[in-house]
Design a protein around this motif. Structure first.
Motif, mmCIF file in Angstrom:
data_model
loop_
_atom_site.group_PDB
_atom_site.id
_atom_site.type_symbol
_atom_site.label_atom_id
_atom_site.label_comp_id
_atom_site.label_asym_id
_atom_site.label_seq_id
_atom_site.Cartn_x
_atom_site.Cartn_y
_atom_site.Cartn_z
ATOM 1 N N LEU A 12 -4.074 -1.024 15.711
ATOM 2 C CA LEU A 12 -4.951 -2.080 16.204
ATOM 3 C C LEU A 12 -6.425 -1.736 15.980
ATOM 4 O O LEU A 12 -7.228 -2.602 15.644
ATOM 5 N N ALA A 13 -6.793 -0.469 16.170
ATOM 6 C CA ALA A 13 -8.170 -0.048 15.919
ATOM 7 C C ALA A 13 -8.519 -0.205 14.437
ATOM 8 O O ALA A 13 -9.605 -0.661 14.086
ATOM 9 N N PHE A 14 -7.580 0.140 13.575
ATOM 10 C CA PHE A 14 -7.784 -0.019 12.135
ATOM 11 C C PHE A 14 -7.972 -1.489 11.781
ATOM 12 O O PHE A 14 -8.851 -1.851 11.013
ATOM 13 N N VAL A 15 -7.152 -2.338 12.375
ATOM 14 C CA VAL A 15 -7.243 -3.771 12.132
ATOM 15 C C VAL A 15 -8.585 -4.318 12.610
ATOM 16 O O VAL A 15 -9.230 -5.116 11.928
ATOM 17 N N LYS A 21 -7.486 -10.696 8.998
ATOM 18 C CA LYS A 21 -7.105 -12.064 9.326
ATOM 19 C C LYS A 21 -5.873 -12.021 10.215
ATOM 20 O O LYS A 21 -4.900 -11.343 9.917
ATOM 21 N N VAL A 22 -5.920 -12.759 11.303
ATOM 22 C CA VAL A 22 -4.785 -12.822 12.223
ATOM 23 C C VAL A 22 -4.294 -14.257 12.260
ATOM 24 O O VAL A 22 -5.091 -15.186 12.458
ATOM 25 N N LYS A 23 -2.999 -14.442 12.035
ATOM 26 C CA LYS A 23 -2.390 -15.769 12.085
ATOM 27 C C LYS A 23 -1.235 -15.742 13.074
ATOM 28 O O LYS A 23 -0.420 -14.819 13.066
ATOM 29 N N PHE A 24 -1.164 -16.785 13.908
ATOM 30 C CA PHE A 24 -0.068 -16.923 14.861
ATOM 31 C C PHE A 24 0.862 -18.026 14.372
ATOM 32 O O PHE A 24 0.432 -18.964 13.706
ATOM 33 N N GLY A 25 2.147 -17.901 14.740
ATOM 34 C CA GLY A 25 3.092 -18.900 14.292
ATOM 35 C C GLY A 25 4.386 -18.881 15.077
ATOM 36 O O GLY A 25 4.504 -18.237 16.124
ATOM 37 N N LEU A 26 5.359 -19.565 14.535
ATOM 38 C CA LEU A 26 6.687 -19.672 15.119
ATOM 39 C C LEU A 26 7.705 -19.325 14.046
ATOM 40 O O LEU A 26 7.601 -19.813 12.911
ATOM 41 N N LEU A 60 -4.188 -6.883 6.282
ATOM 42 C CA LEU A 60 -4.829 -5.584 6.090
ATOM 43 C C LEU A 60 -5.370 -5.492 4.669
ATOM 44 O O LEU A 60 -5.011 -6.309 3.811
ATOM 45 N N PRO A 61 -6.202 -4.523 4.381
ATOM 46 C CA PRO A 61 -6.716 -4.355 3.021
ATOM 47 C C PRO A 61 -5.607 -4.013 2.021
ATOM 48 O O PRO A 61 -4.515 -3.607 2.408
ATOM 49 N N LEU A 62 -5.903 -4.185 0.749
ATOM 50 C CA LEU A 62 -5.034 -3.823 -0.371
ATOM 51 C C LEU A 62 -3.750 -4.639 -0.434
ATOM 52 O O LEU A 62 -2.733 -4.192 -0.966
ATOM 53 N N ARG A 102 4.275 -5.225 5.343
ATOM 54 C CA ARG A 102 4.554 -6.025 4.156
ATOM 55 C C ARG A 102 3.552 -5.721 3.052
ATOM 56 O O ARG A 102 2.398 -5.416 3.330
ATOM 57 N N LYS A 103 4.010 -5.864 1.832
ATOM 58 C CA LYS A 103 3.130 -5.766 0.667
ATOM 59 C C LYS A 103 3.305 -7.049 -0.130
ATOM 60 O O LYS A 103 4.413 -7.362 -0.572
ATOM 61 N N GLY A 104 2.216 -7.813 -0.260
ATOM 62 C CA GLY A 104 2.275 -9.088 -0.959
ATOM 63 C C GLY A 104 1.767 -9.000 -2.378
ATOM 64 O O GLY A 104 0.929 -8.165 -2.715
#
Length: 192
Positions: A12-15, A21-26, A60-62, A102-104
């Protein structure tokens, strides 16, 4: 548990420092339970179940992301006694908390594919005792899978949930039988 909390705080500190970017969903989907037994007294059949609940994705980065959910997870299985051909069903109900990295790999802003893996913690909310089976109150497992993100809001993914310990046990005659329940999962998430 202390190590898990410490890792979560560091993440969380790293974030926070990376202005992620934080996204909430279902999230929701279908389980196809895979049951394995450690004896030949019972025969196991796979059954469908489902999961549904809130989710969050933290960029996250990268090109890495973290996704975490708190889903109601219901899994079913059918067991048949080999000797007398008598059958009964088991339904496992729990709150599952998957935490995946995840890695996108993007195709512009319209679509991307990703691979993911991570631990899942599940806590039983249903009956502890079903038939002669004593269900464990919690279970640790690991998710491995892949998915696609469309238009930055719609996600489709598939994974296998690998059990890392027994789910239940029962006395069958003079023997104790242990059961493990993994699951193939196909799901959909909508981010707001």
């Amino acid at each position: 548990m202390k190590k898990f909390i410490a890792i979560a705080i560091v993440m969380l500190a790293f974030v926070a420092n990376s202005q992620a970017k934080v996204k909430f969903g279902l999230r929701g989907g279908m389980n196809i339970t895979h049951m394995s037994l450690d004896n030949s007294v019972l025969d196991a059949s796979n059954r469908n179940g489902f999961y549904v609940g809130p989710t969050v994705k933290i960029g996250l980065p990268l090109g890495f992301d973290i996704d975490a959910s708190a889903v109601y997870d219901q899994r079913k299985g059918k067991l048949t006694d080999v000797d007398d051909n008598e059958s009964f069903s088991i339904t496992s109900k729990s709150i599952a908390i998957p935490l995946n990295v995840r890695k996108g790999f993007g195709f512009g802003d319209k679509a991307s594919v990703f691979v993911f893996a991570g631990p899942q913690f599940a806590f039983r909310v249903g009956d502890e005792k079903i038939q002669d089976w004593t269900m464990k109150s919690s279970q640790f497992s690991v998710n491995v899978g892949l998915g696609a993100m469309l238009l930055n809001h719609l996600e489709v993914k598939a994974n296998y949930n690998i059990p890392c310990g027994k789910t239940a046990e029962a006395g069958i005659g003079d023997a104790v039988s242990n059961i493990k329940t993994g699951a193939w999962q196909i799901g959909l998430a909508v981010y707001f």
